[in-house]
Design a protein around this motif. Structure first.
Motif, PDB file in Angstrom:
ATOM      1  N   LEU A 151       0.642  -1.135   0.021  1.00 55.75           N
ATOM      2  CA  LEU A 151      -0.170   0.065   0.001  1.00 55.75           C
ATOM      3  C   LEU A 151       0.859   1.200  -0.050  1.00 55.75           C
ATOM      4  CD1 LEU A 151      -2.335  -1.110   3.047  1.00 55.75           C
ATOM      5  CD2 LEU A 151      -2.675  -1.276   0.530  1.00 55.75           C
ATOM      6  N   ARG A 152       0.453   2.193  -0.671  1.00 53.42           N
ATOM      7  CA  ARG A 152       1.279   3.552  -0.720  1.00 53.42           C
ATOM      8  C   ARG A 152       0.461   4.334   0.366  1.00 53.42           C
ATOM      9  NH1 ARG A 152       6.481   4.930  -2.357  1.00 53.42           N
ATOM     10  NH2 ARG A 152       6.487   7.187  -3.200  1.00 53.42           N
ATOM     11  N   VAL A 153       1.270   5.090   1.421  1.00 48.64           N
ATOM     12  CA  VAL A 153       0.886   5.677   2.267  1.00 48.64           C
ATOM     13  C   VAL A 153       1.959   6.924   2.617  1.00 48.64           C
ATOM     14  CG1 VAL A 153      -0.393   3.839   3.445  1.00 48.64           C
ATOM     15  CG2 VAL A 153       1.810   4.423   4.394  1.00 48.64           C
ATOM     16  N   GLU A 154       1.410   7.950   3.337  1.00 45.81           N
ATOM     17  CA  GLU A 154       2.139   9.076   3.445  1.00 45.81           C
ATOM     18  C   GLU A 154       2.136   9.338   5.019  1.00 45.81           C
ATOM     19  OE1 GLU A 154       0.491  12.118   1.469  1.00 45.81           O
ATOM     20  OE2 GLU A 154       1.599  11.869  -0.305  1.00 45.81           O
ATOM     21  N   VAL A 155       3.260   9.550   5.710  1.00 45.42           N
ATOM     22  CA  VAL A 155       3.325  10.001   7.031  1.00 45.42           C
ATOM     23  C   VAL A 155       3.855  11.570   7.153  1.00 45.42           C
ATOM     24  CG1 VAL A 155       4.482   9.598   9.239  1.00 45.42           C
ATOM     25  CG2 VAL A 155       3.891   7.550   7.772  1.00 45.42           C
ATOM     26  N   VAL A 156       3.287  12.165   7.968  1.00 40.85           N
ATOM     27  CA  VAL A 156       3.490  13.713   8.138  1.00 40.85           C
ATOM     28  C   VAL A 156       3.587  14.143   9.411  1.00 40.85           C
ATOM     29  CG1 VAL A 156       1.215  14.382   7.776  1.00 40.85           C
ATOM     30  CG2 VAL A 156       3.033  16.148   7.041  1.00 40.85           C
ATOM     31  N   PHE A 157       4.458  15.116   9.624  1.00 39.63           N
ATOM     32  CA  PHE A 157       4.819  15.938  10.855  1.00 39.63           C
ATOM     33  C   PHE A 157       5.142  17.214  10.732  1.00 39.63           C
ATOM     34  CE2 PHE A 157       7.171  16.967  14.846  1.00 39.63           C
ATOM     35  CZ  PHE A 157       6.480  16.903  15.619  1.00 39.63           C
ATOM     36  N   ALA A 158       4.706  18.257  11.427  1.00 36.08           N
ATOM     37  CA  ALA A 158       4.908  19.421  11.220  1.00 36.08           C
ATOM     38  C   ALA A 158       5.163  20.623  12.398  1.00 36.08           C
ATOM     39  CB  ALA A 158       3.993  20.278  10.495  1.00 36.08           C
ATOM     40  N   LEU A 159       6.318  21.178  12.145  1.00 36.56           N
ATOM     41  CA  LEU A 159       6.575  22.250  13.637  1.00 36.56           C
ATOM     42  C   LEU A 159       6.072  23.458  12.816  1.00 36.56           C
ATOM     43  CD1 LEU A 159       9.729  20.610  15.020  1.00 36.56           C
ATOM     44  CD2 LEU A 159       7.557  20.510  15.739  1.00 36.56           C
ATOM     45  N   PRO A 160       6.106  24.561  13.874  1.00 36.73           N
ATOM     46  CA  PRO A 160       5.732  25.862  12.914  1.00 36.73           C
ATOM     47  C   PRO A 160       6.894  26.384  11.837  1.00 36.73           C
ATOM     48  CG  PRO A 160       5.678  25.887  15.525  1.00 36.73           C
ATOM     49  CD  PRO A 160       6.172  24.694  15.008  1.00 36.73           C
ATOM     50  N   ASP A 161       8.083  25.896  12.146  1.00 38.14           N
ATOM     51  CA  ASP A 161       9.068  26.244  11.077  1.00 38.14           C
ATOM     52  C   ASP A 161       9.541  25.052  10.120  1.00 38.14           C
ATOM     53  OD1 ASP A 161      10.383  24.883  13.035  1.00 38.14           O
ATOM     54  OD2 ASP A 161      11.990  26.187  13.121  1.00 38.14           O
ATOM     55  N   ARG A 162       8.972  23.919  10.194  1.00 41.02           N
ATOM     56  CA  ARG A 162       9.648  22.835   9.592  1.00 41.02           C
ATOM     57  C   ARG A 162       8.608  21.730   9.423  1.00 41.02           C
ATOM     58  NH1 ARG A 162      13.482  18.999  12.120  1.00 41.02           N
ATOM     59  NH2 ARG A 162      13.898  17.311  10.379  1.00 41.02           N
ATOM     60  N   GLN A 163       8.455  21.161   8.373  1.00 38.81           N
ATOM     61  CA  GLN A 163       7.724  19.898   8.120  1.00 38.81           C
ATOM     62  C   GLN A 163       8.194  18.860   7.302  1.00 38.81           C
ATOM     63  OE1 GLN A 163       6.174  23.154   7.351  1.00 38.81           O
ATOM     64  NE2 GLN A 163       7.002  23.196   5.459  1.00 38.81           N
ATOM     65  N   ARG A 164       7.670  17.699   7.557  1.00 39.96           N
ATOM     66  CA  ARG A 164       8.200  16.455   6.500  1.00 39.96           C
ATOM     67  C   ARG A 164       7.102  15.602   6.425  1.00 39.96           C
ATOM     68  NH1 ARG A 164      10.968  13.619   3.553  1.00 39.96           N
ATOM     69  NH2 ARG A 164      12.882  12.299   4.079  1.00 39.96           N
ATOM     70  N   LEU A 165       6.947  15.478   5.030  1.00 38.02           N
ATOM     71  CA  LEU A 165       6.050  14.344   4.336  1.00 38.02           C
ATOM     72  C   LEU A 165       6.937  13.167   3.853  1.00 38.02           C
ATOM     73  CD1 LEU A 165       2.742  14.723   2.853  1.00 38.02           C
ATOM     74  CD2 LEU A 165       4.607  13.356   1.666  1.00 38.02           C
ATOM     75  N   ILE A 166       6.670  11.805   4.198  1.00 39.12           N
ATOM     76  CA  ILE A 166       7.400  10.960   3.766  1.00 39.12           C
ATOM     77  C   ILE A 166       6.463   9.708   3.132  1.00 39.12           C
ATOM     78  CG2 ILE A 166       8.893   8.902   4.351  1.00 39.12           C
ATOM     79  CD1 ILE A 166       9.742  10.710   6.823  1.00 39.12           C
ATOM     80  N   ALA A 167       6.594   9.583   2.025  1.00 31.57           N
ATOM     81  CA  ALA A 167       5.585   8.569   1.341  1.00 31.57           C
ATOM     82  C   ALA A 167       6.453   7.301   1.409  1.00 31.57           C
ATOM     83  CB  ALA A 167       5.461   8.867  -0.129  1.00 31.57           C
ATOM     84  N   LEU A 168       5.781   6.029   1.490  1.00 30.33           N
ATOM     85  CA  LEU A 168       6.222   4.903   1.696  1.00 30.33           C
ATOM     86  C   LEU A 168       5.294   3.674   1.423  1.00 30.33           C
ATOM     87  CD1 LEU A 168       6.597   3.799   5.314  1.00 30.33           C
ATOM     88  CD2 LEU A 168       5.844   5.782   4.823  1.00 30.33           C
ATOM     89  N   ASP A 169       5.861   2.607   0.847  1.00 27.56           N
ATOM     90  CA  ASP A 169       5.005   1.410   0.679  1.00 27.56           C
ATOM     91  C   ASP A 169       4.964   0.542   2.043  1.00 27.56           C
ATOM     92  OD1 ASP A 169       4.336   2.097  -1.984  1.00 27.56           O
ATOM     93  OD2 ASP A 169       6.261   1.720  -2.625  1.00 27.56           O
TER      94      ASP A 169
END
Length: 99
Positions: free
Chosen positions: A5-23
């Motif tokens: 399955l293709r999913v994404e995991v995301v986390f954000a701070l006020p000054d920085r964010q990250r989105l990671i797509a993974l299988d």
């Protein structure tokens, strides 16, 4: 049935964010996907075991049990610094003083 399955995991701070797509394998839970993404290693103090999580803006009370489906995005929420109700009351008080 798909192999992954293709999913994404995301986390954000006020000054920085990250989105990671993974299988991930079918049957993977939100918490497992967050672990597999490696996102905790990118943000000091991010504790996946206790962090609140949701899917597309809807909080999930049991991320360790919630099985993902293809295309979902796991959102890891950071703790609120101020209670939203207290913030609204403070803004209302300031508005009355400034008005």
């Amino acid at each position: 049935m798909a192999d992954t399955l293709r999913v994404e995991v995301v986390f954000a701070l006020p000054d920085r964010q990250r989105l990671i797509a993974l299988d991930v394998a079918p049957g993977t839970t939100m918490l497992e996907a967050a672990r597999q993404s490696g996102i905790a290693g990118e943000f000091e103090g991010l504790e996946l075991e206790t962090a609140p999580m949701g899917i597309f803006g809807k909080a999930e009370p049991h991320p360790a049990e919630r099985v993902l489906t293809d295309g979902e995005r796991v959102e890891i929420y950071r703790p609120l610094r101020v209670d939203p109700k207290a913030a609204r009351r403070a803004r209302a008080r300031r508005g009355r003083r400034d008005g």
